[in-house]
Design a protein around this motif. Structure first.
Motif, PDB file in Angstrom:
ATOM      1  N   LEU A 684       0.688  -1.152  -0.002  1.00  0.00           N
ATOM      2  CA  LEU A 684       0.030   0.023  -0.104  1.00  0.00           C
ATOM      3  C   LEU A 684       0.778   1.459  -0.019  1.00  0.00           C
ATOM      4  N   ALA A 685       2.188   1.135   0.377  1.00  0.00           N
ATOM      5  CA  ALA A 685       2.761   2.308   0.242  1.00  0.00           C
ATOM      6  C   ALA A 685       3.120   2.676  -1.030  1.00  0.00           C
ATOM      7  N   TYR A 686       2.823   1.925  -1.959  1.00  0.00           N
ATOM      8  CA  TYR A 686       3.182   2.543  -3.311  1.00  0.00           C
ATOM      9  C   TYR A 686       1.801   2.924  -3.944  1.00  0.00           C
ATOM     10  N   ILE A 687       0.637   3.144  -3.209  1.00  0.00           N
ATOM     11  CA  ILE A 687      -0.478   3.523  -3.570  1.00  0.00           C
ATOM     12  C   ILE A 687      -0.791   4.808  -4.462  1.00  0.00           C
ATOM     13  N   HIS A 696      -2.053   2.149 -10.591  1.00  0.00           N
ATOM     14  CA  HIS A 696      -3.180   1.345 -10.968  1.00  0.00           C
ATOM     15  C   HIS A 696      -3.335  -0.088 -10.133  1.00  0.00           C
ATOM     16  N   VAL A 697      -2.141  -0.690 -10.324  1.00  0.00           N
ATOM     17  CA  VAL A 697      -2.111  -2.119  -9.882  1.00  0.00           C
ATOM     18  C   VAL A 697      -2.447  -2.185  -8.213  1.00  0.00           C
ATOM     19  N   VAL A 698      -1.656  -1.227  -7.583  1.00  0.00           N
ATOM     20  CA  VAL A 698      -1.851  -1.048  -5.971  1.00  0.00           C
ATOM     21  C   VAL A 698      -3.362  -0.812  -5.653  1.00  0.00           C
ATOM     22  N   ASP A 700      -5.922  -1.117  -7.610  1.00  0.00           N
ATOM     23  CA  ASP A 700      -7.035  -2.051  -7.582  1.00  0.00           C
ATOM     24  C   ASP A 700      -6.841  -3.511  -6.640  1.00  0.00           C
ATOM     25  N   ALA A 701      -5.746  -3.573  -6.300  1.00  0.00           N
ATOM     26  CA  ALA A 701      -5.440  -4.632  -4.979  1.00  0.00           C
ATOM     27  C   ALA A 701      -6.028  -3.980  -3.730  1.00  0.00           C
ATOM     28  N   ALA A 702      -6.182  -2.723  -3.433  1.00  0.00           N
ATOM     29  CA  ALA A 702      -6.700  -2.252  -2.172  1.00  0.00           C
ATOM     30  C   ALA A 702      -7.858  -2.294  -2.485  1.00  0.00           C
ATOM     31  N   ARG A 703      -8.733  -2.007  -3.497  1.00  0.00           N
ATOM     32  CA  ARG A 703     -10.085  -2.261  -3.510  1.00  0.00           C
ATOM     33  C   ARG A 703     -10.418  -3.667  -3.327  1.00  0.00           C
ATOM     34  N   MET A 704      -9.682  -4.687  -3.731  1.00  0.00           N
ATOM     35  CA  MET A 704      -9.946  -6.089  -3.564  1.00  0.00           C
ATOM     36  C   MET A 704      -9.908  -6.118  -1.917  1.00  0.00           C
ATOM     37  N   MET A 705      -8.865  -5.864  -1.304  1.00  0.00           N
ATOM     38  CA  MET A 705      -8.620  -6.003   0.067  1.00  0.00           C
ATOM     39  C   MET A 705      -9.835  -5.586   0.861  1.00  0.00           C
ATOM     40  N   LYS A 706     -10.311  -4.330   0.651  1.00  0.00           N
ATOM     41  CA  LYS A 706     -11.437  -3.724   1.076  1.00  0.00           C
ATOM     42  C   LYS A 706     -12.649  -4.697   1.017  1.00  0.00           C
ATOM     43  N   LYS A 707     -12.818  -5.145  -0.139  1.00  0.00           N
ATOM     44  CA  LYS A 707     -14.040  -5.659  -0.422  1.00  0.00           C
ATOM     45  C   LYS A 707     -14.062  -7.132   0.412  1.00  0.00           C
ATOM     46  N   ILE A 708     -13.084  -7.660   0.528  1.00  0.00           N
ATOM     47  CA  ILE A 708     -12.851  -9.196   1.111  1.00  0.00           C
ATOM     48  C   ILE A 708     -12.914  -8.927   2.480  1.00  0.00           C
ATOM     49  N   ASN A 709     -11.978  -8.257   3.244  1.00  0.00           N
ATOM     50  CA  ASN A 709     -12.029  -7.964   4.439  1.00  0.00           C
ATOM     51  C   ASN A 709     -11.506  -6.557   4.807  1.00  0.00           C
ATOM     52  N   PRO A 710     -12.707  -5.703   4.929  1.00  0.00           N
ATOM     53  CA  PRO A 710     -12.480  -4.334   5.148  1.00  0.00           C
ATOM     54  C   PRO A 710     -11.922  -4.128   6.612  1.00  0.00           C
ATOM     55  N   VAL A 711     -12.081  -4.811   7.558  1.00  0.00           N
ATOM     56  CA  VAL A 711     -11.391  -4.462   8.841  1.00  0.00           C
ATOM     57  C   VAL A 711      -9.780  -4.892   8.857  1.00  0.00           C
ATOM     58  N   ARG A 712      -9.445  -6.036   8.343  1.00  0.00           N
ATOM     59  CA  ARG A 712      -7.972  -6.278   8.146  1.00  0.00           C
ATOM     60  C   ARG A 712      -7.463  -5.017   7.190  1.00  0.00           C
ATOM     61  N   TYR A 713      -8.306  -4.635   6.121  1.00  0.00           N
ATOM     62  CA  TYR A 713      -7.594  -3.604   5.420  1.00  0.00           C
ATOM     63  C   TYR A 713      -7.246  -2.543   5.959  1.00  0.00           C
TER      64      TYR A 713
END
Length: 974
Positions: A684-687, A696-698, A700-713
């Motif tokens: 995420l430091a490269y967001i 763009h890659v980071v 996209d990955a952040a959106r997926m992490m938020k969708k899967i487990n927002p607390v852990r994100y």
């Protein structure tokens, strides 16, 4: 003038209306002609003056960057003008090319009209009748010879446009011919050209390369274009048939005198393809098109006795071509073709499978022979290198400086050892392609034998042992010295250089790197196929313990560790050769990708599957892979930041981003419910993105992490900003008590860099906060977790790292509150949680005032505290006075709260005045836990998580808590 203004208007709708205004008379004349009306005669000659006056603008509209509709209308207008003979005197070659090249444009909205525009300029299409819409109509009585002429004319025109300019033949984009075939299929009167296989084959045969005849650039490209047109036309025709109809036994069409185009295609291919493969065997680009064709054969024609000889000749030709080819695309096409032919339910399936097995046996024999030869020659080379190891450092330095130039300039003069390793690399490439597409049961023996190693596992072990030896022979040797007077930078010598690097032949290491890359992906494919078969047997309730899969995975993980051990630590002061650095990058890139695949294949959450096979196969001990991948990312971070790395002209993600960022993003998102927070924090430091593709890659990955487990994100965000802040603390520049002018200048520059680092962390926090959403937080768990998030940030700013002896000066971490203030707008959305947070801050503030060193707290640190409190809407006490109105306004909540930048007021010089003599910023802060968002059941930060014991210190630089294991329930609780 009015048209000129409207055609250049900033609104696309206005530009469309202007063009349609000119089109009106043309369309009216078309309708009248179609309906044979004469009530209102339109004289199109009256349009010529205005159309030609704005011709340049109309042509430019075909390239409109904002609206496809503008392009379509402009192209339609130009086609009407051409049919009306208004362009006969137009002598602008650039303008003609601009319009004609739209037929090769991937935009499918107007390339049909563009192709009509091109056809109207070809003599071979002049004999066709003109329709009412200004487009030609095809006479169904057109002879075969005329159609061959038209196909050749189209190919000649495409080739002429593709070679226009200083373009190498290998770089000519013959795939542009695909757009012409797509357009032909959409043109009712010309569609027959896209399915007239005999005409296409006649055109191809007329252009066959002849022995001893030199072909020009355009003629050579024309051959390739014809083959590409034929291949794409076949693909489009077969794809239009339902998959069930392609099975020989499933097709039950009624017999009729009309032959289906796909059947005619298959019959023509079986007759001509073997000869074409032989004729073009020296042209790699042509082979890429030809080898696409076998997968489009219809199984219904294989059963005919007259086709048996042709079919056998084809699969034998494909077998030989695979063994001889070195082009990966050709190898992929051949493998796909053979696999398709082996799965059709036709009478020739057995012949295809036998041919695949013969191919496997031939490649196995070749691989074993090459492994024996390379091992023998490496032993001899090692013996010779011992006598050369005593040369002087100066001679080694001069030899190393020229190594990079000679490495790739001696392709034709490779040593026998390098040539043998190159042959091995190519053989492994063939195996890699074959195993990625073809199931192992078609290549090797029957199912696994529990009493002994199977043929597959024996093959797997042989390759893994060969790769391990090559990696061990080249592993960097850590500098070992107790002499404090050594130079900061030393040349490699016999004590610091592995024996494999003492040879003067640098070419061999490039080939070894390629062999390692191919081998890792080959082994991964075997593991994946074996895992699939094990899961299938388990689903059928057969006895399956997964032991073979586990043994293979264990070997692969050890190989990946050896790859990551090639890491070169430049801080050791050892000067490595360019060849060794390149080798280390190649094998670590390969290991990072394969590590990501392994973590995706063997999901962490399989561990929750109870006593099933998946529970045994769950891969939870991935700390070595995490540490190696993150360390490699940090090593090449400067390259990732360079401006030269971004998306290419086609919008494809840069290769360096694929090597460094994508593997971590893939493995994290695939296992995010149990993912490592600090690994995620590193990503995420490269967001903010050093480049467009990185961001763009980071994101996209952040959106997926938020969708899967927002607390852990959210917890990963805390890890990200804390690591960035600690890095800023540790990089505080130093200066002597009595500095010289040069030292002062260096310090000034370092302070500017230090201030920019803080701004970068602020930008990360700002983007991470925005990624949580807009308005209210939709997840109640996230809302509760945000309160804990803010409290943990406050606790860290006041108390430092939990459970660690803190050597930091009191208040030195208060600037972290400036970063935390980017989340203040979220904290203020829950008034009850906000009051709880305010009370927590007041308690910490009271404890601060009672501290014996309170009077030594720096004003800049107190200013950061004041700014944070105001961002939460808190009143400022005597400890935190009102912020000056000159301070920068907060961006996140829109209030007039000052946000002082450490780059100005809290620079290294001001903070250094209150630093202790021994340590300005404790290095312990870089290894902090994330309490209370720490990784439960994980290892401590001091635990050895390196790829090998010799790399403990180096891996610690990655700042990753690699012992990251936690149950899902505990994650929700935190």
């Amino acid at each position: 003038k009015y048209f000129g203004w409207m055609a250049s208007d900033k609104e696309p709708a206005v530009r469309v209306a202007a063009l349609e205004g000119l089109l009106g008379p043309f369309r009216h004349a078309k309708r009248d002609t179609a309906n044979k009306k004469t009530s209102l005669q339109v004289n199109l000659e009256d349009m010529e003056s205005v159309c030609l006056k704005f011709l340049t603008r109309i042509v430019d509209c075909t390239e409109d960057a904002e609206s496809l509709e503008v392009q379509e209308v402009a192209m339609e207008l130009l086609l009407f003008m051409l049919k009306s003979e208004m362009l006969d005197e137009w002598d602008d070659d650039d303008g003609w090319d601009q319009v004609n090249l739209k037929a090769l444009d991937e935009n499918t909205s107007n390339d049909v009209d563009a192709l009509y525009f091109v056809f109207d300029q070809m003599d071979c299409f002049d004999a066709e009748e003109e329709g009412n819409d200004g487009k030609s109509t095809m006479s169904h009585g057109l002879g075969e010879k005329k159609q061959v002429e038209q196909v050749e004319s189209i190919a000649s025109w495409i080739a002429n446009k593709l070679v226009d300019g200083p373009i190498e033949l290998s770089s000519v984009r013959v795939e542009r011919a695909d757009y012409v075939i797509d357009s032909l299929r959409d043109m009712k009167e010309h569609r027959h050209l896209a399915v007239n296989w005999s005409a296409m084959l006649k055109a191809i045969r007329s252009e066959n390369p002849q022995q001893g005849r030199n072909t020009g650039r355009e003629e050579a490209v024309k051959q390739r274009v014809l083959l590409r047109m034929f291949a794409h036309a076949a693909a489009q025709e077969v794809s239009s048939i339902a998959p069930t109809e392609r099975k020989g036994g499933a097709r039950k069409r009624k017999r009729s005198s009309n032959t289906h185009p796909a059947d005619a295609l298959s019959a023509a291919l079986l007759k001509n393809l073997p000869q074409l493969l032989t004729a073009y065997k020296g042209d790699v680009v042509a082979l890429r098109s030809l080898t696409m064709l076998p997968q489009y054969l219809m199984p219904s024609v294989f059963g005919l006795p007259a086709r048996k000889t042709e079919f056998l000749a084809l699969i034998k030709n494909l077998n030989r071509l695979f063994q001889d080819s070195t082009d990966e695309t050709v190898l992929q096409n051949v493998t796909t073709g053979l696999l398709t032919l082996s799965d059709g339910g036709h009478v020739r399936v057995g012949d295809v499978k036998m041919q695949i097995k013969r191919l496997s046996m031939a490649l196995q024999d070749r691989l074993m022979e090459l492994l024996r030869s390379t091992n023998h020659e490496e032993t001899e080379e090692g013996t010779r290198s011992q006598s050369q190891s005593q040369k002087s450092k100066s001679s080694r330095r001069s030899r190393r400086s020229s190594a990079s130039e000679s490495t790739r300039s001696t392709i034709g003069t490779m040593s026998p050892e390098a040539e043998m390793e190159n042959s091995l690399s190519l053989c492994l490439l063939r195996w890699r392609v074959l195993l990625k597409i073809c199931p192992v049961h078609l290549l090797f023996g029957d199912s696994f034998n529990d009493d002994d190693e199977s043929e597959v596992e024996e093959f797997y072990n042989t390759i893994s042992e060969a790769v391990a030896k090559r990696l061990q022979d080249r592993r960097p040797i850590t500098k070992q010295t107790d002499d404090e007077d050594d130079d900061d930078e030393m040349e490699t010598d016999s004590k610091t250089l592995a024996s494999a690097w003492k040879t003067s032949d640098m070419d061999i290491h490039t080939e070894v790197g390629s062999s390692v890359n191919n081998s890792l992906q080959l082994l991964l494919s075997i593991v994946a196929w074996t895992l699939l078969e094990a899961c299938e047997r388990d689903s059928m309730e057969e006895d399956e313990d997964g032991s073979v899969v586990l043994r293979m995975r264990s070997r692969l993980v050890k190989l990946l560790g050896l790859c990551f051990d090639q890491y070169i630590d430049e801080s050791d002061g050892i000067v490595y050769s360019d060849a060794q650095i390149e080798f280390a990058n190649v094998v670590q890139s390969a290991a990072a990708k394969v590590s990501s695949d392994v973590r995706c294949l063997f999901a962490r959450d399989w561990a929750k599957a109870g006593g099933t096979l998946k529970n045994k196969l769950a891969f939870v001990t991935d700390t070595q892979m995490i540490g190696g991948s993150v360390r490699y990312l940090h090593q090449r971070d400067d390259e990732l930041k360079s401006d030269g790395h971004d998306e290419d002209e086609n919008g494809n993600t840069d290769e360096l981003v694929i090597d460094l960022i994508v593997p971590i993003a893939r493995s994290l998102t695939a296992n995010w419910n149990d993912g490592n927070r600090k690994e995620a924090g590193t990503l995420l430091a490269y967001i903010a993105g050093h480049t467009k593709s990185t961001g763009h890659v980071v994101q996209d990955a952040a959106r997926m992490m938020k969708k899967i487990n927002p607390v852990r994100y959210l917890e990963a965000q805390m890890a990200c900003v804390r690591m960035g802040f600690n890095k800023w603390l540790d990089s505080e520049p130093e200066i002597s008590d009595d500095p010289s002018e040069d030292e002062e200048q260096e310090f000034k520059e370092a302070a500017e860099v230090h201030g920019q680092m803080f701004h970068d962390v602020e930008q990360q926090a700002r983007l991470l906060s925005r990624s949580l959403g807009v308005g209210k937080l939709g997840n109640e768990n996230v809302s509760r977790a945000l309160t804990s998030f803010m409290k943990e940030g406050v606790r860290f700013a006041f108390d430092g790292d939990d459970g660690v002896d803190d050597e930091m000066v009191l208040g030195s971490r208060f600037p972290f509150l400036l970063i935390l203030s980017k989340y203040s707008n979220w904290a203020k959305k829950n008034k009850y949680a906000l009051e709880d947070l305010k009370q927590f801050i007041l308690e910490k503030e009271d404890a601060l005032k009672s501290h014996p060193e309170f009077n030594d707290v720096h004003e800049d640190d107190l200013k950061a505290l004041r700014t944070f409190k105001v961002s939460l809407g808190m009143e400022v006490t005597e400890v935190a006075q009102v912020v000056s109105q000159d301070d920068e306004s907060s961006e996140d909540d829109g209030s007039a709260v000052g946000t002082p930048s450490p780059s100005k007021s809290s620079t290294a010089s001001s903070r250094r005045r209150i630093s202790t003599a021994g340590s300005q910023r404790s290095r312990l802060s870089t290894q902090s836990n994330l309490s209370p968002l720490e990784e439960e059941e994980g290892t401590s930060d001091d635990e050895d998580t390196s790829p090998s014991p010799s790399k403990r210190r180096r891996v610690s630089n990655s700042k990753i808590d690699e012992g990251d294991e936690e149950s899902d329930a505990e994650s929700e609780e935190s």
